[in-house]
Scaffold this active site. Structure first.
Site, PDB file in Angstrom:
ATOM      1  N   PHE A   8       0.809  -1.227   0.000  1.00 28.09           N
ATOM      2  CA  PHE A   8       0.000   0.000   0.000  1.00 28.09           C
ATOM      3  C   PHE A   8       0.840   1.274   0.000  1.00 28.09           C
ATOM      4  O   PHE A   8       0.307   2.379   0.082  1.00 28.09           O
ATOM      5  CB  PHE A   8      -0.954   0.002   1.204  1.00 28.09           C
ATOM      6  CG  PHE A   8      -0.257  -0.145   2.543  1.00 28.09           C
ATOM      7  CD1 PHE A   8       0.342   0.936   3.168  1.00 28.09           C
ATOM      8  CD2 PHE A   8      -0.203  -1.387   3.166  1.00 28.09           C
ATOM      9  CE1 PHE A   8       0.985   0.802   4.390  1.00 28.09           C
ATOM     10  CE2 PHE A   8       0.434  -1.537   4.397  1.00 28.09           C
ATOM     11  CZ  PHE A   8       1.042  -0.436   5.004  1.00 28.09           C
TER      12      PHE A   8
ATOM     13  N   ARG B 231      -2.220   6.343  21.064  1.00 29.98           N
ATOM     14  CA  ARG B 231      -2.636   5.217  20.203  1.00 29.98           C
ATOM     15  C   ARG B 231      -3.985   4.671  20.679  1.00 29.98           C
ATOM     16  O   ARG B 231      -4.813   4.258  19.874  1.00 29.98           O
ATOM     17  CB  ARG B 231      -1.580   4.110  20.200  1.00 29.98           C
ATOM     18  CG  ARG B 231      -0.212   4.536  19.700  1.00 29.98           C
ATOM     19  CD  ARG B 231       0.058   4.423  18.242  1.00 29.98           C
ATOM     20  NE  ARG B 231      -0.235   3.180  17.625  1.00 29.98           N
ATOM     21  CZ  ARG B 231       0.000   2.962  16.319  1.00 29.98           C
ATOM     22  NH1 ARG B 231       0.508   3.934  15.548  1.00 29.98           N
ATOM     23  NH2 ARG B 231      -0.292   1.825  15.786  1.00 29.98           N
TER      24      ARG B 231
ATOM     25  N   THR C 246      -5.857   0.795  13.332  1.00 33.07           N
ATOM     26  CA  THR C 246      -5.564   1.310  11.986  1.00 33.07           C
ATOM     27  C   THR C 246      -6.799   1.245  11.089  1.00 33.07           C
ATOM     28  O   THR C 246      -7.102   2.192  10.362  1.00 33.07           O
ATOM     29  CB  THR C 246      -4.422   0.480  11.355  1.00 33.07           C
ATOM     30  OG1 THR C 246      -3.322   0.442  12.261  1.00 33.07           O
ATOM     31  CG2 THR C 246      -3.985   1.076  10.027  1.00 33.07           C
TER      32      THR C 246
ATOM     33  N   ARG D 273     -10.532   7.355  15.204  1.00 29.96           N
ATOM     34  CA  ARG D 273     -10.696   6.683  13.902  1.00 29.96           C
ATOM     35  C   ARG D 273     -12.105   6.113  13.747  1.00 29.96           C
ATOM     36  O   ARG D 273     -12.672   6.137  12.660  1.00 29.96           O
ATOM     37  CB  ARG D 273      -9.623   5.611  13.726  1.00 29.96           C
ATOM     38  CG  ARG D 273      -8.278   6.235  13.320  1.00 29.96           C
ATOM     39  CD  ARG D 273      -7.166   5.227  13.328  1.00 29.96           C
ATOM     40  NE  ARG D 273      -5.944   5.745  12.718  1.00 29.96           N
ATOM     41  CZ  ARG D 273      -4.751   5.189  12.901  1.00 29.96           C
ATOM     42  NH1 ARG D 273      -4.617   4.114  13.660  1.00 29.96           N
ATOM     43  NH2 ARG D 273      -3.683   5.706  12.320  1.00 29.96           N
TER      44      ARG D 273
ATOM     45  N   ASN E 176      -7.472   7.069   7.187  1.00 27.94           N
ATOM     46  CA  ASN E 176      -7.894   6.806   8.565  1.00 27.94           C
ATOM     47  C   ASN E 176      -7.697   7.985   9.528  1.00 27.94           C
ATOM     48  O   ASN E 176      -7.434   7.800  10.708  1.00 27.94           O
ATOM     49  CB  ASN E 176      -7.259   5.516   9.086  1.00 27.94           C
ATOM     50  CG  ASN E 176      -5.755   5.563   9.061  1.00 27.94           C
ATOM     51  OD1 ASN E 176      -5.170   6.583   8.721  1.00 27.94           O
ATOM     52  ND2 ASN E 176      -5.117   4.476   9.443  1.00 27.94           N
TER      53      ASN E 176
ATOM     54  N   GLU F   4       9.864  11.917  14.149  1.00 28.86           N
ATOM     55  CA  GLU F   4       8.749  12.483  13.390  1.00 28.86           C
ATOM     56  C   GLU F   4       8.491  13.937  13.793  1.00 28.86           C
ATOM     57  O   GLU F   4       8.214  14.786  12.938  1.00 28.86           O
ATOM     58  CB  GLU F   4       7.502  11.632  13.598  1.00 28.86           C
ATOM     59  CG  GLU F   4       7.640  10.250  12.980  1.00 28.86           C
ATOM     60  CD  GLU F   4       6.529   9.275  13.334  1.00 28.86           C
ATOM     61  OE1 GLU F   4       6.593   8.124  12.868  1.00 28.86           O
ATOM     62  OE2 GLU F   4       5.600   9.655  14.090  1.00 28.86           O
TER      63      GLU F   4
HETATM   64  P1  ATP Z   1      -0.125   5.582  11.375  1.00 26.02           P
HETATM   65  O1  ATP Z   1       1.326   5.184  11.269  1.00 26.02           O
HETATM   66  O2  ATP Z   1      -0.606   6.434  10.225  1.00 26.02           O
HETATM   67  O3  ATP Z   1      -0.457   6.173  12.715  1.00 26.02           O
HETATM   68  P2  ATP Z   1      -0.787   2.884  12.066  1.00 26.02           P
HETATM   69  O4  ATP Z   1       0.455   2.937  12.898  1.00 26.02           O
HETATM   70  O5  ATP Z   1      -2.068   2.537  12.754  1.00 26.02           O
HETATM   71  O6  ATP Z   1      -1.011   4.251  11.300  1.00 26.02           O
HETATM   72  P3  ATP Z   1       0.744   1.510  10.054  1.00 26.02           P
HETATM   73  O7  ATP Z   1       0.848   0.030   9.992  1.00 26.02           O
HETATM   74  O8  ATP Z   1       1.904   2.294  10.574  1.00 26.02           O
HETATM   75  O9  ATP Z   1      -0.592   1.882  10.861  1.00 26.02           O
HETATM   76  O10 ATP Z   1       0.390   2.006   8.595  1.00 26.02           O
HETATM   77  C1  ATP Z   1       0.586   3.373   8.220  1.00 26.02           C
HETATM   78  C2  ATP Z   1      -0.578   3.838   7.396  1.00 26.02           C
HETATM   79  O11 ATP Z   1      -0.599   3.130   6.176  1.00 26.02           O
HETATM   80  C3  ATP Z   1      -1.964   3.573   8.002  1.00 26.02           C
HETATM   81  O12 ATP Z   1      -2.365   4.538   8.916  1.00 26.02           O
HETATM   82  C4  ATP Z   1      -2.829   3.603   6.770  1.00 26.02           C
HETATM   83  O13 ATP Z   1      -3.080   4.954   6.355  1.00 26.02           O
HETATM   84  C5  ATP Z   1      -1.938   2.942   5.745  1.00 26.02           C
HETATM   85  N1  ATP Z   1      -2.210   1.510   5.681  1.00 26.02           N
HETATM   86  C6  ATP Z   1      -1.844   0.561   6.567  1.00 26.02           C
HETATM   87  N2  ATP Z   1      -2.286  -0.656   6.201  1.00 26.02           N
HETATM   88  C7  ATP Z   1      -2.952  -0.469   5.036  1.00 26.02           C
HETATM   89  C8  ATP Z   1      -3.630  -1.324   4.132  1.00 26.02           C
HETATM   90  N3  ATP Z   1      -3.732  -2.640   4.355  1.00 26.02           N
HETATM   91  N4  ATP Z   1      -4.201  -0.776   3.031  1.00 26.02           N
HETATM   92  C9  ATP Z   1      -4.107   0.545   2.787  1.00 26.02           C
HETATM   93  N5  ATP Z   1      -3.463   1.421   3.591  1.00 26.02           N
HETATM   94  C10 ATP Z   1      -2.898   0.928   4.697  1.00 26.02           C
HETATM   95 MG    MG Z   2       2.317   3.582  12.148  1.00 24.76          MG
END
Ligand code: ATP
Ligand code: MG
Length: 138
Positions: free
Chosen positions: A58, A86, A92, A103, A113, A127
């Site tokens: 993604f 968090r 997520t 969210r 999200n 960051e």
């Molecule tokens: P963030 O880092 O934005 O706070 P997160 O830590 O909950 O989110 P991560 O695994 O770090 O999730 O993923 C970063 C971002 O990538 C997610 O917030 C989302 O916008 C996008 N993302 C994650 N998984 C998917 C997926 N399966 N399909 C599409 N986009 C995704």
């Molecule tokens: Mg993240």
């Protein structure tokens, strides 16, 4: 354990008019604003910010989305900030996010999200300084 985290209000929440409600929630949940600004990521800068996800399927979609509109970036302070934040934003995927989380209330999909939250103290520092100089943090 650190007392600071970094967040972005993502382009979907900005376009949908949720920025004010989301910032209000940060404050009501006891986070102190250390730094705050509206800005826009270029594709290059969004790619750099999310470089850790470079190999994920993604990644392209994520970079395109995060550079598609303005965002609000902020550094927030509270005891145990990374974990507390968090919990406030929820899972997520908004479909799996707990009731009342940001969210659950404001995100539209797993990709769009509404908010970002740092996942560790170390990344919160990296960051935060990606967006703010020392002179912008109080
Ligand atoms: P963030 O880092 O934005 O706070 P997160 O830590 O909950 O989110 P991560 O695994 O770090 O999730 O993923 C970063 C971002 O990538 C997610 O917030 C989302 O916008 C996008 N993302 C994650 N998984 C998917 C997926 N399966 N399909 C599409 N986009 C995704
Ligand atoms: Mg993240």
């Amino acid at each position: 354990m650190s007392n600071r985290t970094f967040t972005m209000i993502k382009p979907d929440a900005m376009k949908n008019g949720h920025a004010g409600a989301i910032i209000d929630r940060f404050i009501k949940e006891g986070f102190r604003i250390v730094a705050l600004k509206q800005t826009k990521l270029s594709e290059e800068k969004a790619g750099e910010f999310y470089a850790v996800h470079r190999e994920r399927p993604f990644y392209g979609e994520l970079v395109e989305f995060m550079s598609s509109g303005v965002i609000v970036a902020a550094i927030l302070e509270k005891e145990n900030a990374v974990a507390a934040f968090r919990e406030l934003i929820g899972a997520t995927n908004p479909a799996q996010a707990a009731e009342g989380t940001i969210r659950k209330l404001y995100a539209t999909s797993i990709g769009e999200n509404a908010v970002h939250g740092s996942d560790s103290d170390e990344n919160a520092k990296i960051e935060g300084s990606f967006f703010f100089s020392g002179l912008e943090q109080f």
